[in-house]
Design a protein around this motif. Structure first.
Motif, PDB file in Angstrom:
ATOM      1  N   PRO A  19       0.542   3.926 -11.652  1.00 40.80           N
ATOM      2  CA  PRO A  19       0.830   4.524 -12.720  1.00 40.80           C
ATOM      3  C   PRO A  19       1.770   3.406 -13.681  1.00 40.80           C
ATOM      4  O   PRO A  19       1.353   3.509 -14.956  1.00 40.80           O
ATOM      5  N   LEU A  20       2.619   2.818 -13.079  1.00 44.89           N
ATOM      6  CA  LEU A  20       3.389   1.788 -13.807  1.00 44.89           C
ATOM      7  C   LEU A  20       2.486   0.708 -14.384  1.00 44.89           C
ATOM      8  O   LEU A  20       2.512   0.312 -15.573  1.00 44.89           O
ATOM      9  N   LEU A  21       1.334  -0.035 -13.659  1.00 42.15           N
ATOM     10  CA  LEU A  21       0.410  -0.783 -14.325  1.00 42.15           C
ATOM     11  C   LEU A  21      -0.429  -0.103 -15.262  1.00 42.15           C
ATOM     12  O   LEU A  21      -0.551  -0.885 -16.234  1.00 42.15           O
ATOM     13  N   VAL A  22      -0.768   1.094 -15.152  1.00 38.04           N
ATOM     14  CA  VAL A  22      -1.723   1.747 -16.365  1.00 38.04           C
ATOM     15  C   VAL A  22      -0.941   1.890 -17.676  1.00 38.04           C
ATOM     16  O   VAL A  22      -1.476   1.397 -18.595  1.00 38.04           O
ATOM     17  N   LEU A  23       0.467   2.169 -17.188  1.00 39.02           N
ATOM     18  CA  LEU A  23       1.277   2.391 -18.496  1.00 39.02           C
ATOM     19  C   LEU A  23       1.364   0.829 -19.315  1.00 39.02           C
ATOM     20  O   LEU A  23       1.292   0.983 -20.574  1.00 39.02           O
ATOM     21  N   LEU A  24       1.733  -0.192 -18.259  1.00 38.22           N
ATOM     22  CA  LEU A  24       1.689  -1.456 -19.157  1.00 38.22           C
ATOM     23  C   LEU A  24       0.571  -1.857 -19.693  1.00 38.22           C
ATOM     24  O   LEU A  24       0.420  -2.435 -20.739  1.00 38.22           O
ATOM     25  N   LEU A  25      -0.495  -1.368 -19.173  1.00 41.18           N
ATOM     26  CA  LEU A  25      -1.646  -1.981 -19.641  1.00 41.18           C
ATOM     27  C   LEU A  25      -2.172  -1.111 -21.310  1.00 41.18           C
ATOM     28  O   LEU A  25      -2.197  -1.844 -21.992  1.00 41.18           O
ATOM     29  N   TYR A  26      -1.984   0.020 -21.211  1.00 40.49           N
ATOM     30  CA  TYR A  26      -2.101   0.920 -22.249  1.00 40.49           C
ATOM     31  C   TYR A  26      -1.015   0.583 -23.525  1.00 40.49           C
ATOM     32  O   TYR A  26      -1.279   0.454 -24.549  1.00 40.49           O
ATOM     33  N   TYR A  27       0.111   0.131 -23.148  1.00 39.86           N
ATOM     34  CA  TYR A  27       1.110  -0.201 -24.020  1.00 39.86           C
ATOM     35  C   TYR A  27       0.719  -1.794 -24.460  1.00 39.86           C
ATOM     36  O   TYR A  27       0.756  -1.812 -25.741  1.00 39.86           O
ATOM     37  N   GLY A  28       0.089  -2.491 -23.710  1.00 40.00           N
ATOM     38  CA  GLY A  28      -0.368  -3.629 -24.097  1.00 40.00           C
ATOM     39  C   GLY A  28      -1.502  -3.689 -24.942  1.00 40.00           C
ATOM     40  O   GLY A  28      -1.574  -4.215 -26.286  1.00 40.00           O
ATOM     41  N   ILE A  29      -2.341  -2.668 -25.013  1.00 43.07           N
ATOM     42  CA  ILE A  29      -3.519  -2.232 -25.805  1.00 43.07           C
ATOM     43  C   ILE A  29      -3.133  -1.919 -27.245  1.00 43.07           C
ATOM     44  O   ILE A  29      -3.408  -2.338 -28.261  1.00 43.07           O
ATOM     45  N   LEU A  30      -1.776  -0.866 -26.948  1.00 38.47           N
ATOM     46  CA  LEU A  30      -1.342  -0.540 -27.979  1.00 38.47           C
ATOM     47  C   LEU A  30      -0.726  -1.440 -28.879  1.00 38.47           C
ATOM     48  O   LEU A  30      -0.793  -1.422 -30.166  1.00 38.47           O
ATOM     49  N   GLN A  31      -0.056  -2.300 -28.244  1.00 31.56           N
ATOM     50  CA  GLN A  31       0.969  -3.323 -29.121  1.00 31.56           C
ATOM     51  C   GLN A  31      -0.148  -4.146 -29.658  1.00 31.56           C
ATOM     52  O   GLN A  31       0.016  -4.659 -30.805  1.00 31.56           O
TER      53      GLN A  31
ATOM     54  N   PHE B 173       0.892  -1.243   0.197  1.00 33.57           N
ATOM     55  CA  PHE B 173      -0.015   0.088  -0.156  1.00 33.57           C
ATOM     56  C   PHE B 173       0.972   1.146  -0.120  1.00 33.57           C
ATOM     57  O   PHE B 173       0.639   2.149  -0.562  1.00 33.57           O
ATOM     58  N   ILE B 174       2.151   1.187   0.555  1.00 38.51           N
ATOM     59  CA  ILE B 174       2.814   2.313   0.521  1.00 38.51           C
ATOM     60  C   ILE B 174       3.606   2.673  -1.040  1.00 38.51           C
ATOM     61  O   ILE B 174       3.603   3.763  -1.318  1.00 38.51           O
ATOM     62  N   MET B 175       3.932   1.470  -1.645  1.00 38.84           N
ATOM     63  CA  MET B 175       4.199   1.508  -3.091  1.00 38.84           C
ATOM     64  C   MET B 175       3.231   1.609  -3.988  1.00 38.84           C
ATOM     65  O   MET B 175       3.446   1.837  -5.177  1.00 38.84           O
ATOM     66  N   LEU B 176       1.930   1.717  -3.539  1.00 39.47           N
ATOM     67  CA  LEU B 176       0.909   1.757  -4.531  1.00 39.47           C
ATOM     68  C   LEU B 176       0.681   3.159  -5.382  1.00 39.47           C
ATOM     69  O   LEU B 176       0.590   3.045  -6.523  1.00 39.47           O
ATOM     70  N   PRO B 177       1.168   4.207  -4.803  1.00 35.79           N
ATOM     71  CA  PRO B 177       1.323   5.726  -5.656  1.00 35.79           C
ATOM     72  C   PRO B 177       2.114   5.405  -6.773  1.00 35.79           C
ATOM     73  O   PRO B 177       2.118   5.858  -7.776  1.00 35.79           O
ATOM     74  N   ILE B 178       3.358   4.630  -6.606  1.00 36.64           N
ATOM     75  CA  ILE B 178       4.387   4.329  -7.515  1.00 36.64           C
ATOM     76  C   ILE B 178       3.925   3.162  -8.416  1.00 36.64           C
ATOM     77  O   ILE B 178       4.048   3.178  -9.913  1.00 36.64           O
ATOM     78  N   LEU B 179       3.201   2.022  -7.871  1.00 40.90           N
ATOM     79  CA  LEU B 179       2.939   0.869  -8.800  1.00 40.90           C
ATOM     80  C   LEU B 179       1.875   1.301  -9.783  1.00 40.90           C
ATOM     81  O   LEU B 179       1.614   0.727 -10.934  1.00 40.90           O
TER      82      LEU B 179
END
Length: 148
Positions: free
Chosen positions: A68-80, A60-66
């Motif tokens: 945005p990274l998960l959102v970027l990975l998801l959108y990169y997967g959709i784009l790919q 939960f402490i790392m959630l603000p960092i994780l």
């Protein structure tokens, strides 16, 4: 007379000058203090539960960092996916997120000897972690009896 030093930090004028990482550190302080309070709990609270609870709290402490990274990975997967299916774009091997995900999803150990080895290895470390945490608990209990 109005005393500004009694105000919380996020309500002061200086708050506008603080950077985003500084604001994140300010808001994460209660969670980190809670983490230290958990580890300072007296006995019968087992060390293994403290470790599991600490891992959940660190997530939960790392959630603000994780997040945005998960959102970027998801959108990169959709784009790919759209690029491969509709436009015929082939990503390089280092950037092939969908290929890596499908390879990971279909992974299995075919050699039964290796599967037994991995199972025994995981069981061994599970027993070691349980033994170490129990030892810490018993050492704390003994020290409480000696110094009380």
């Amino acid at each position: 007379m109005h005393k500004t030093w009694n105000k919380p930090f996020h309500k002061r004028k200086m708050w506008k000058n603080v950077s985003n990482p500084g604001k994140m550190v300010y808001y994460m302080q209660p969670l980190v203090e809670h983490l230290f309070d958990i580890w300072m709990q007296p006995l019968p609270f087992p060390t293994l539960l403290k470790f599991v609870y600490s891992c959940v709290l660190l997530f939960f402490i790392m959630l603000p960092i994780l997040y945005p990274l998960l959102v970027l990975l998801l959108y990169y997967g959709i784009l790919q996916y759209a690029g491969e299916r509709h436009f015929g774009v082939v990503p390089p091997d280092n950037w092939d997120l969908l290929g890596a995900a499908s390879h990971l999803w279909r992974f299995q150990v075919t050699n039964k000897k290796y599967l037994l080895f991995v199972t025994m290895y995981i069981d061994r470390y599970r027993v070691i972690i349980t033994a170490i945490s129990s030892t810490v608990d018993y050492m704390r209990m003994a020290l409480c009896f000696v110094f009380s």
